[in-house]
Enzyme design. Structure first.
Site, PDB file in Angstrom:
ATOM      1  N   ASP A 100      -5.642  -0.612  -1.995  1.00 27.00           N
ATOM      2  CA  ASP A 100      -6.384  -1.535  -2.858  1.00 27.00           C
ATOM      3  C   ASP A 100      -7.598  -2.121  -2.163  1.00 27.00           C
ATOM      4  O   ASP A 100      -7.774  -2.012  -0.957  1.00 27.00           O
ATOM      5  CB  ASP A 100      -5.479  -2.706  -3.266  1.00 27.00           C
ATOM      6  CG  ASP A 100      -5.304  -3.705  -2.110  1.00 27.00           C
ATOM      7  OD1 ASP A 100      -5.039  -3.257  -0.975  1.00 27.00           O
ATOM      8  OD2 ASP A 100      -5.467  -4.916  -2.337  1.00 27.00           O
ATOM      9  N   LYS A 135      -7.184   7.185  10.210  1.00 29.45           N
ATOM     10  CA  LYS A 135      -8.644   7.220  10.320  1.00 29.45           C
ATOM     11  C   LYS A 135      -9.072   7.695  11.694  1.00 29.45           C
ATOM     12  O   LYS A 135      -8.583   7.207  12.711  1.00 29.45           O
ATOM     13  CB  LYS A 135      -9.219   5.821  10.068  1.00 29.45           C
ATOM     14  CG  LYS A 135      -9.281   5.484   8.613  1.00 29.45           C
ATOM     15  CD  LYS A 135     -10.164   4.266   8.398  1.00 29.45           C
ATOM     16  CE  LYS A 135      -9.842   3.645   7.073  1.00 29.45           C
ATOM     17  NZ  LYS A 135     -10.568   2.374   6.875  1.00 29.45           N
ATOM     18  N   ASP A 145      -5.589   2.454  10.679  1.00 27.67           N
ATOM     19  CA  ASP A 145      -6.996   2.344  11.074  1.00 27.67           C
ATOM     20  C   ASP A 145      -7.045   2.033  12.571  1.00 27.67           C
ATOM     21  O   ASP A 145      -7.052   2.930  13.403  1.00 27.67           O
ATOM     22  CB  ASP A 145      -7.667   1.275  10.220  1.00 27.67           C
ATOM     23  CG  ASP A 145      -9.155   1.162  10.480  1.00 27.67           C
ATOM     24  OD1 ASP A 145      -9.663   1.888  11.351  1.00 27.67           O
ATOM     25  OD2 ASP A 145      -9.825   0.353   9.827  1.00 27.67           O
ATOM     26  N   GLU A 187       3.935   4.543   6.202  1.00 29.24           N
ATOM     27  CA  GLU A 187       2.694   3.752   6.113  1.00 29.24           C
ATOM     28  C   GLU A 187       1.681   4.450   5.204  1.00 29.24           C
ATOM     29  O   GLU A 187       1.689   5.671   5.099  1.00 29.24           O
ATOM     30  CB  GLU A 187       2.078   3.609   7.512  1.00 29.24           C
ATOM     31  CG  GLU A 187       2.318   2.267   8.167  1.00 29.24           C
ATOM     32  CD  GLU A 187       1.420   1.151   7.632  1.00 29.24           C
ATOM     33  OE1 GLU A 187       0.968   1.218   6.476  1.00 29.24           O
ATOM     34  OE2 GLU A 187       1.180   0.200   8.389  1.00 29.24           O
ATOM     35  N   ASP A 188       0.829   3.674   4.597  1.00 26.46           N
ATOM     36  CA  ASP A 188      -0.240   4.237   3.786  1.00 26.46           C
ATOM     37  C   ASP A 188      -1.382   4.741   4.650  1.00 26.46           C
ATOM     38  O   ASP A 188      -1.798   5.886   4.566  1.00 26.46           O
ATOM     39  CB  ASP A 188      -0.755   3.201   2.764  1.00 26.46           C
ATOM     40  CG  ASP A 188      -1.045   1.839   3.401  1.00 26.46           C
ATOM     41  OD1 ASP A 188      -0.898   1.679   4.635  1.00 26.46           O
ATOM     42  OD2 ASP A 188      -1.407   0.922   2.648  1.00 26.46           O
ATOM     43  N   PHE A 223     -13.881   3.050   4.256  1.00 29.73           N
ATOM     44  CA  PHE A 223     -12.885   2.276   3.523  1.00 29.73           C
ATOM     45  C   PHE A 223     -12.515   3.055   2.264  1.00 29.73           C
ATOM     46  O   PHE A 223     -13.387   3.504   1.528  1.00 29.73           O
ATOM     47  CB  PHE A 223     -13.423   0.889   3.159  1.00 29.73           C
ATOM     48  CG  PHE A 223     -12.335  -0.051   2.727  1.00 29.73           C
ATOM     49  CD1 PHE A 223     -11.551  -0.711   3.669  1.00 29.73           C
ATOM     50  CD2 PHE A 223     -12.063  -0.246   1.375  1.00 29.73           C
ATOM     51  CE1 PHE A 223     -10.520  -1.557   3.271  1.00 29.73           C
ATOM     52  CE2 PHE A 223     -11.036  -1.091   0.974  1.00 29.73           C
ATOM     53  CZ  PHE A 223     -10.270  -1.744   1.921  1.00 29.73           C
ATOM     54  N   GLY A 228       0.776  -1.238   0.000  1.00 26.97           N
ATOM     55  CA  GLY A 228       0.000   0.000   0.000  1.00 26.97           C
ATOM     56  C   GLY A 228       0.807   1.288   0.000  1.00 26.97           C
ATOM     57  O   GLY A 228       0.389   2.290  -0.566  1.00 26.97           O
TER      58      GLY A 228
HETATM   59  P1  5GP Z   1      -4.853  -1.281  11.105  1.00 21.45           P
HETATM   60  O1  5GP Z   1      -3.942  -2.366  11.602  1.00 21.45           O
HETATM   61  O2  5GP Z   1      -4.359   0.096  11.499  1.00 21.45           O
HETATM   62  O3  5GP Z   1      -6.284  -1.506  11.498  1.00 21.45           O
HETATM   63  O4  5GP Z   1      -4.885  -1.377   9.530  1.00 21.45           O
HETATM   64  C1  5GP Z   1      -3.779  -1.022   8.776  1.00 21.45           C
HETATM   65  C2  5GP Z   1      -3.766  -1.711   7.442  1.00 21.45           C
HETATM   66  O5  5GP Z   1      -5.080  -2.123   7.030  1.00 21.45           O
HETATM   67  C3  5GP Z   1      -3.286  -0.741   6.384  1.00 21.45           C
HETATM   68  O6  5GP Z   1      -1.882  -0.794   6.255  1.00 21.45           O
HETATM   69  C4  5GP Z   1      -4.030  -1.215   5.160  1.00 21.45           C
HETATM   70  O7  5GP Z   1      -3.302  -2.270   4.565  1.00 21.45           O
HETATM   71  C5  5GP Z   1      -5.328  -1.777   5.700  1.00 21.45           C
HETATM   72  N1  5GP Z   1      -6.396  -0.755   5.669  1.00 21.45           N
HETATM   73  C6  5GP Z   1      -6.953  -0.115   6.718  1.00 21.45           C
HETATM   74  N2  5GP Z   1      -7.905   0.730   6.322  1.00 21.45           N
HETATM   75  C7  5GP Z   1      -7.949   0.646   4.973  1.00 21.45           C
HETATM   76  C8  5GP Z   1      -8.737   1.309   3.956  1.00 21.45           C
HETATM   77  O8  5GP Z   1      -9.610   2.153   4.199  1.00 21.45           O
HETATM   78  N3  5GP Z   1      -8.474   0.952   2.665  1.00 21.45           N
HETATM   79  C9  5GP Z   1      -7.542   0.029   2.329  1.00 21.45           C
HETATM   80  N4  5GP Z   1      -7.384  -0.226   1.025  1.00 21.45           N
HETATM   81  N5  5GP Z   1      -6.790  -0.616   3.250  1.00 21.45           N
HETATM   82  C10 5GP Z   1      -6.983  -0.303   4.557  1.00 21.45           C
END
Ligand code: 5GP
Length: 186
Positions: free
Chosen positions: A166, A138, A110, A106-107, A159, A51
């Site tokens: 992706d 987020k 969440d 990081e992209d 999302f 990402g």
């Molecule tokens: P976390 O561990 O912070 O919940 O999620 C992080 C990872 O989940 C990100 O690096 C990404 O790969 C994926 N992710 C979280 N939210 C989104 C979103 O809105 N869109 C996409 N495409 N991936 C997300």
């Protein structure tokens, strides 16, 4: 979320959450902030595949001082749109982090679970410093947001796809970031 009927590459996407010019401007601003802090430290920027690849490649071209780049591939167990917090390393770094100034790129953050795992893992490798730069955080969900030194955008908990992000490997090539209504499109 209702779709605005935005058709790009033949798929129906939601509304534009972050337009291209805003991304460009923000990446330049993040680059300027990072330059102030890292100009004399030859940092190692660690990108999280897949990402962050587009953000990383734009970000490093805003930095006009010596730096190194490495990439790590990780995968979260769980469905494509939710994260169980269990993370698996698919491709580890090639670089020894001992004594290095490491900046995770990081992209999107969440829940912060992925980042929390990554931070613990990389800290155990004895870097001189470890900071995080995330293009998107987020709102509401991120437990770690106060620990993220460089944040591009705060967005509501929708999302999103595009600019490297992706769903099922699609939409990484879009220049803008769109919402994507998961339920309506399966
Ligand atoms: P976390 O561990 O912070 O919940 O999620 C992080 C990872 O989940 C990100 O690096 C990404 O790969 C994926 N992710 C979280 N939210 C989104 C979103 O809105 N869109 C996409 N495409 N991936 C997300």
């Amino acid at each position: 979320m209702s779709s605005s009927g935005n058709r790009e590459f033949g798929y129906e996407l939601g509304e534009v959450v972050i337009p291209e010019d805003a991304i460009e401007k923000k990446v330049a601003e993040l680059g300027a902030d990072i330059a102030v802090d890292y100009r004399d430290r030859t940092p190692l920027l660690v990108g999280v595949l897949k990402g962050a690849m587009i953000f990383m490649s734009d970000l490093i071209r805003e930095l006009d001082f010596p730096l190194e780049v490495d990439m790590m591939a990780i995968s979260s167990y769980g469905s494509s749109t939710s994260n169980s917090g269990v993370v698996r390393i698919l491709k580890d770094l090639d670089t020894d982090l001992t004594g290095r100034h490491v900046l995770i790129v990081e992209d999107i953050v969440d829940s912060g679970l992925t980042l929390s795992y990554l931070t613990r893992n990389l800290l155990s490798r004895n870097p001189a410093s470890l900071e995080i730069c995330s293009l998107i955080v987020k709102d509401g969900h991120s437990r770690q947001s106060s620990e993220i030194r460089y944040v591009g955008f705060h967005i509501p908990p929708v999302f999103v796809v595009g600019y490297g992000l992706d769903i099922g490997e699609r939409f990484r090539n879009l220049r803008q970031i769109y919402s994507y209504d998961v339920e309506d499109s399966q």
